[in-house]
Design a protein around this motif. Structure first.
Motif, short mmCIF file in Angstrom:
data_model
loop_
_atom_site.label_atom_id
_atom_site.label_comp_id
_atom_site.label_asym_id
_atom_site.label_seq_id
_atom_site.Cartn_x
_atom_site.Cartn_y
_atom_site.Cartn_z
N GLN A 45 14.22 32.41 43.44
CA GLN A 45 14.53 33.83 43.32
C GLN A 45 15.01 34.11 41.91
N LEU A 46 14.68 35.30 41.43
CA LEU A 46 14.99 35.67 40.06
C LEU A 46 16.49 35.89 39.88
N LEU A 47 17.06 35.24 38.85
CA LEU A 47 18.44 35.48 38.46
C LEU A 47 18.53 36.59 37.43
N LEU A 48 17.70 36.47 36.39
CA LEU A 48 17.70 37.46 35.33
C LEU A 48 16.44 37.32 34.50
N LYS A 49 16.18 38.38 33.67
CA LYS A 49 14.96 38.42 32.88
C LYS A 49 15.22 39.11 31.55
N TYR A 50 14.72 38.54 30.47
CA TYR A 50 14.79 39.16 29.14
C TYR A 50 13.41 39.69 28.78
N THR A 51 13.39 40.98 28.36
CA THR A 51 12.10 41.59 28.02
C THR A 51 12.20 42.38 26.73
N SER A 52 12.92 41.87 25.74
CA SER A 52 13.06 42.43 24.39
C SER A 52 13.93 43.67 24.32
N ALA A 53 14.76 43.87 25.29
CA ALA A 53 15.76 44.94 25.20
C ALA A 53 17.05 44.30 24.68
N ALA A 54 18.14 44.40 25.37
CA ALA A 54 19.41 43.80 24.93
C ALA A 54 19.30 42.28 24.93
N THR A 55 19.92 41.64 23.92
CA THR A 55 19.83 40.18 23.83
C THR A 55 20.71 39.49 24.85
N LEU A 56 21.76 40.15 25.32
CA LEU A 56 22.60 39.59 26.38
C LEU A 56 22.15 40.21 27.70
N VAL A 57 21.69 39.36 28.58
CA VAL A 57 21.13 39.83 29.84
C VAL A 57 22.05 39.43 30.98
N LYS A 58 22.42 40.40 31.80
CA LYS A 58 23.27 40.10 32.95
C LYS A 58 22.40 40.00 34.20
N GLY A 59 22.70 39.02 35.03
CA GLY A 59 21.93 38.83 36.24
C GLY A 59 22.79 38.93 37.49
N ILE A 60 22.24 38.41 38.56
CA ILE A 60 22.97 38.44 39.82
C ILE A 60 23.98 37.31 39.90
N ASN A 61 24.94 37.44 40.81
CA ASN A 61 25.92 36.39 41.10
C ASN A 61 26.78 36.01 39.90
N GLY A 62 26.97 36.92 38.93
CA GLY A 62 27.84 36.67 37.80
C GLY A 62 27.23 35.87 36.67
N PHE A 63 25.96 35.57 36.73
CA PHE A 63 25.29 34.83 35.66
C PHE A 63 24.84 35.76 34.54
N GLU A 64 24.79 35.23 33.34
CA GLU A 64 24.23 35.95 32.21
C GLU A 64 23.59 34.95 31.25
N ALA A 65 22.71 35.46 30.40
CA ALA A 65 22.03 34.61 29.43
C ALA A 65 21.87 35.39 28.14
N GLU A 66 21.91 34.68 27.02
CA GLU A 66 21.79 35.32 25.72
C GLU A 66 20.54 34.82 25.01
N PHE A 67 19.71 35.75 24.58
CA PHE A 67 18.51 35.41 23.80
C PHE A 67 18.91 35.26 22.34
N LYS A 68 18.66 34.07 21.78
CA LYS A 68 18.93 33.81 20.36
C LYS A 68 17.61 33.38 19.71
N LYS A 69 17.02 34.34 19.00
CA LYS A 69 15.72 34.08 18.40
C LYS A 69 15.78 32.96 17.38
N SER A 70 16.84 32.95 16.56
CA SER A 70 16.94 31.94 15.49
C SER A 70 17.04 30.53 16.05
N GLU A 71 17.56 30.40 17.25
CA GLU A 71 17.71 29.08 17.88
C GLU A 71 16.63 28.85 18.93
N THR A 72 15.77 29.78 19.15
CA THR A 72 14.77 29.77 20.24
C THR A 72 15.42 29.28 21.53
#
Lengths: 113, 115
Positions: A45-72
């Protein structure tokens, strides 16, 4: 070709501790990035998804992820682990909305009481 | 609202036997997918159907065929099973036609063993 690397096939944390699951990707263009969770004997099941909007993405159940292009990278975090977070976590990447999604090998998270 | 259902849950085949894995969704989704999951390899796309009446190959289509029977159902057939096809098979669906990055909803899986 796209690829996904998840550092650590198994991660153990204590209940209440920070959860950090690492994901690095290779993509020739700005990607779509995903985290999916699989509980025992269930489908993903999907937790979260990044689609080129905000680099910090909040998901379900308190999880989040940060997109860092320089570090891929697209690492998944949660400030305080709960026993119910024990599961397999998959990072995934796609180049475009019409392109298939490539999944990483997965990281199994154990939460120690 | 059952979501995505798969039958059977478990199956054991002998090399050379054939079988069909069934998948149905009741969310009125347009796109459907078949994946296989092997230890240490994540999920790999076998086939997908971006809309009713269309099917396309994924990463690992060899040894498999699919049928999009109608909007609800998407079956996966193994014509002559091989031990290399021992795996857990997941069906998934998503709402948007042709957008493979749309959120996918997964079934519970079929665990297949080929002896």
């Amino acid at each position: 070709a796209q690829s996904v690397t998840q550092l650590g096939s198994h991660v153990s944390v204590s209940e209440g501790a920070l959860v950090l699951l690492r994901c690095n990707y290779s993509s020739s263009v700005p990607p779509y990035l995903f985290w999916y969770v699989q509980y025992p004997n269930q489908g993903l099941q999907l937790l979260l998804k990044y689609t080129s909007a905000a680099t910090l993405v909040k998901g379900i159940n308190g999880f989040e992820a940060e997109f860092k292009k320089s570090e891929t990278s697209f690492h998944l975090t949660k400030p305080s682990a709960h026993m119910s977070d024990a599961a397999e976590y998959f990072c995934a990447v796609s180049r475009a909305s019409y392109d298939k999604v490539i999944f990483g090998p997965g990281t199994s998270l154990s939460v120690i009481p | 609202n059952a979501g995505v259902t798969q039958t059977p849950k478990f199956q054991v085949l002998k090399t050379g036997q054939s079988m069909t894995l069934q998948c149905a969704q009741d969310m009125n989704h347009n796109s459907m997918y078949w994946y296989r999951q092997d230890p240490g390899m994540g999920l790999r796309l076998i086939y997908y159907s971006a809309s009713e009446g269309t099917t396309d190959k994924g990463e690992v289509p060899n040894g498999y065929n699919v049928s999009r029977l109608n909007k609800r159902e998407f079956s996966l057939r193994l014509e002559s099973a091989a031990p290399s096809q021992t795996s857990v098979y997941f069906c998934a669906s998503s709402e948007v036609t042709g957008s493979l990055t749309d959120t996918q909803y997964f079934g519970p899986g079929t665990r297949l063993t080929v002896l």
